[in-house]
Every structure is written in structure tokens, then in C-alpha cells.
Design a protein around this motif. Structure first.
Motif, PDB file in Angstrom:
ATOM      1  N   UNK A  75       0.816  -1.218   0.000  1.00 49.35           N
ATOM      2  CA  UNK A  75       0.000   0.000   0.000  1.00 49.35           C
ATOM      3  C   UNK A  75       0.842   1.257   0.000  1.00 49.35           C
ATOM      4  N   UNK A  76       1.945   1.229   0.747  1.00 50.13           N
ATOM      5  CA  UNK A  76       2.839   2.390   0.798  1.00 50.13           C
ATOM      6  C   UNK A  76       3.402   2.690  -0.587  1.00 50.13           C
ATOM      7  N   UNK A  77       3.878   1.647  -1.274  1.00 50.17           N
ATOM      8  CA  UNK A  77       4.426   1.846  -2.611  1.00 50.17           C
ATOM      9  C   UNK A  77       3.351   2.250  -3.608  1.00 50.17           C
ATOM     10  N   UNK A  78       2.163   1.734  -3.435  1.00 55.45           N
ATOM     11  CA  UNK A  78       1.070   2.098  -4.323  1.00 55.45           C
ATOM     12  C   UNK A  78       0.703   3.567  -4.157  1.00 55.45           C
ATOM     13  N   UNK A  79       0.655   4.028  -2.923  1.00 58.44           N
ATOM     14  CA  UNK A  79       0.323   5.429  -2.661  1.00 58.44           C
ATOM     15  C   UNK A  79       1.405   6.394  -3.136  1.00 58.44           C
ATOM     16  N   UNK A  80       2.649   5.938  -3.169  1.00 60.50           N
ATOM     17  CA  UNK A  80       3.770   6.794  -3.565  1.00 60.50           C
ATOM     18  C   UNK A  80       4.360   6.361  -4.903  1.00 60.50           C
ATOM     19  N   UNK A  81       3.555   5.757  -5.745  1.00 67.03           N
ATOM     20  CA  UNK A  81       4.071   5.188  -6.991  1.00 67.03           C
ATOM     21  C   UNK A  81       4.672   6.236  -7.924  1.00 67.03           C
ATOM     22  N   UNK A  82       4.129   7.436  -7.958  1.00 67.38           N
ATOM     23  CA  UNK A  82       4.693   8.466  -8.837  1.00 67.38           C
ATOM     24  C   UNK A  82       6.106   8.832  -8.416  1.00 67.38           C
ATOM     25  N   UNK A  83       6.335   8.976  -7.132  1.00 67.59           N
ATOM     26  CA  UNK A  83       7.673   9.298  -6.630  1.00 67.59           C
ATOM     27  C   UNK A  83       8.644   8.170  -6.941  1.00 67.59           C
ATOM     28  N   UNK A  84       8.222   6.933  -6.697  1.00 65.79           N
ATOM     29  CA  UNK A  84       9.093   5.798  -6.964  1.00 65.79           C
ATOM     30  C   UNK A  84       9.342   5.617  -8.457  1.00 65.79           C
ATOM     31  N   UNK A  85       8.400   5.969  -9.272  1.00 70.80           N
ATOM     32  CA  UNK A  85       8.578   5.886 -10.721  1.00 70.80           C
ATOM     33  C   UNK A  85       9.669   6.862 -11.173  1.00 70.80           C
ATOM     34  N   UNK A  87      12.142   8.065  -9.218  1.00 76.30           N
ATOM     35  CA  UNK A  87      13.403   7.555  -8.671  1.00 76.30           C
ATOM     36  C   UNK A  87      13.913   6.390  -9.512  1.00 76.30           C
ATOM     37  N   UNK A  88      13.033   5.475  -9.882  1.00 74.36           N
ATOM     38  CA  UNK A  88      13.424   4.331 -10.711  1.00 74.36           C
ATOM     39  C   UNK A  88      13.948   4.799 -12.065  1.00 74.36           C
ATOM     40  N   UNK A  89      13.320   5.813 -12.650  1.00 74.71           N
ATOM     41  CA  UNK A  89      13.784   6.354 -13.928  1.00 74.71           C
ATOM     42  C   UNK A  89      15.181   6.935 -13.818  1.00 74.71           C
ATOM     43  N   UNK A  90      15.444   7.655 -12.735  1.00 79.68           N
ATOM     44  CA  UNK A  90      16.776   8.230 -12.519  1.00 79.68           C
ATOM     45  C   UNK A  90      17.811   7.122 -12.352  1.00 79.68           C
ATOM     46  N   UNK A  91      17.468   6.090 -11.602  1.00 78.21           N
ATOM     47  CA  UNK A  91      18.395   4.973 -11.412  1.00 78.21           C
ATOM     48  C   UNK A  91      18.674   4.270 -12.739  1.00 78.21           C
TER      49      UNK A  91
END
Length: 180
Positions: A75-85, A87-91
Motif C-alpha cells: 500500500x505504501x508503494x502504491x500510494x507513492x508510486x509516482x515518486x518511486x517511478x 526515482x526508478x527512472x533516474x536509477x
């Protein structure tokens, strides 16, 4: 038995048959036991089979922990998916630049190995190698494991997600033990 658990077990079997797991089976069995493959073929013993079971416990623990945390923090990752997306793009961009040689991260150019001569007579070593297999081969079996982790993340209870990953691990472990 629940159909989802059957699918998870079958997914484990398919993961075993993947092109980056199946060809490495003789090497893993030899590495875990600390004996060359030719010697393993000549003398079968229960000590080697027990080490393979500890190896299977090692990677199973990784997958079960991944599945249980998937249901807890999904749920945490789902709620913050835009931020993680982002970060993942930068990585991905940084790793691509590393691959092209435009930047150089020294920590990505190192290799760590453990030799079995020192560890071949205990049962903690196969477990540790199993854990390393669980983390190291996750990208290879990722599409299959990812789908099972997704199913685990949407399970209604923590225990059901652990059970689901246990069936996946069992499907991957049984062929390892049988081939050993």
C-alpha cells in the motif's frame, strides 16, 4: 487446494526450467557440496542432499520474506508510486550511463566470491548460497516471481501471502532437491 496456490507452485516449477537456472544446476550442486561434479556423480550421499535442502531453505526464505513484505508495504508503494517511478527512472538512466562508460561507479565494478573449501562441511554455507541465489537470480526469474509477488501483495492476510510464496518456493525447491 486454492487455485492461486497451484498457480504459485507451477510458477516455481517454471522458474526452475528458466534458461538462466536450469543450465546452472550441476554447478550449484557442486558448489554447495564442495565436491566436483564428476565426484558427485560417482558417489551419492545424503550429506549432499541435506545441503541442497538447506540451499532450498535459503532461497525460499528470501522469496517468502519478499512476499510477506509485499503485502505489508504494498500500500505504501502504491500510494507513492509516482515518486518511486521518478526515482526508478533516474536509477535506470544512471545505470545506463554506467553501462555506456560515460560515468563510473566503482562499487558496481567489484565482485565478491566465497570459496567452498572453507565452508563445505557445514550447513550454514548452503543456506547462505541459497539466500544469495534468491537475491541474485531474482532478475532472471523476475517476470514469474513478480507475478507471484503481485498476487501476494493483494492477498487479504499476511499469512495467505506467506503461504502463496511458500508454494512458489516449494515448486522451485522440489526440482533442485530431486536433481541433487
Amino acid at each position: 487446494m486454492n487455485t492461486t496456490y497451484s498457480i504459485a507452485f507451477f510458477a516455481g516449477l517454471i522458474s526452475f526450467l528458466s534458461p538462466c537456472v536450469l543450465p546452472l544446476i550441476p554447478g550449484y550442486i557442486s558448489y554447495i557440496s564442495g565436491v566436483s561434479y564428476n565426484k558427485l556423480v560417482k558417489k551419492k550421499n545424503n550429506f549432499t542432499n541435506l545441503k541442497i535442502i538447506f540451499f532450498a531453505f535459503g532461497f525460499s526464505s528470501v522469496f517468502i520474506i519478499l512476499g510477506s513484505t509485499a503485502s505489508i508495504i504494498g500500500g505504501f508503494f502504491l500510494n507513492n508510486s509516482n515518486t518511486f517511478r521518478i526515482i526508478a527512472g533516474i536509477i535506470i538512466i544512471l545505470f545506463s550511463l554506467q553501462l555506456l562508460g560515460l560515468i563510473n561507479f566503482q562499487f558496481m565494478n567489484k565482485e565478491i566470491r566465497f570459496f567452498t573449501n572453507k565452508f563445505s562441511n557445514n550447513f550454514s554455507f548452503p543456506f547462505i548460497v541459497g539466500v544469495a541465489f534468491g537475491f541474485g537470480w531474482t532478475p532472471c526469474i523476475g517476470p514469474i516471481l513478480g507475478s507471484i509477488l503481485t498476487l501476494a501483495a493483494i492477498e487479504e492476510s499476511f499469512s495467505k501471502s506467506i503461504l502463496l510464496l511458500s508454494f512458489y518456493s516449494l515448486g522451485l525447491a522440489i526440482p533442485f532437491v530431486v536433481s541433487g
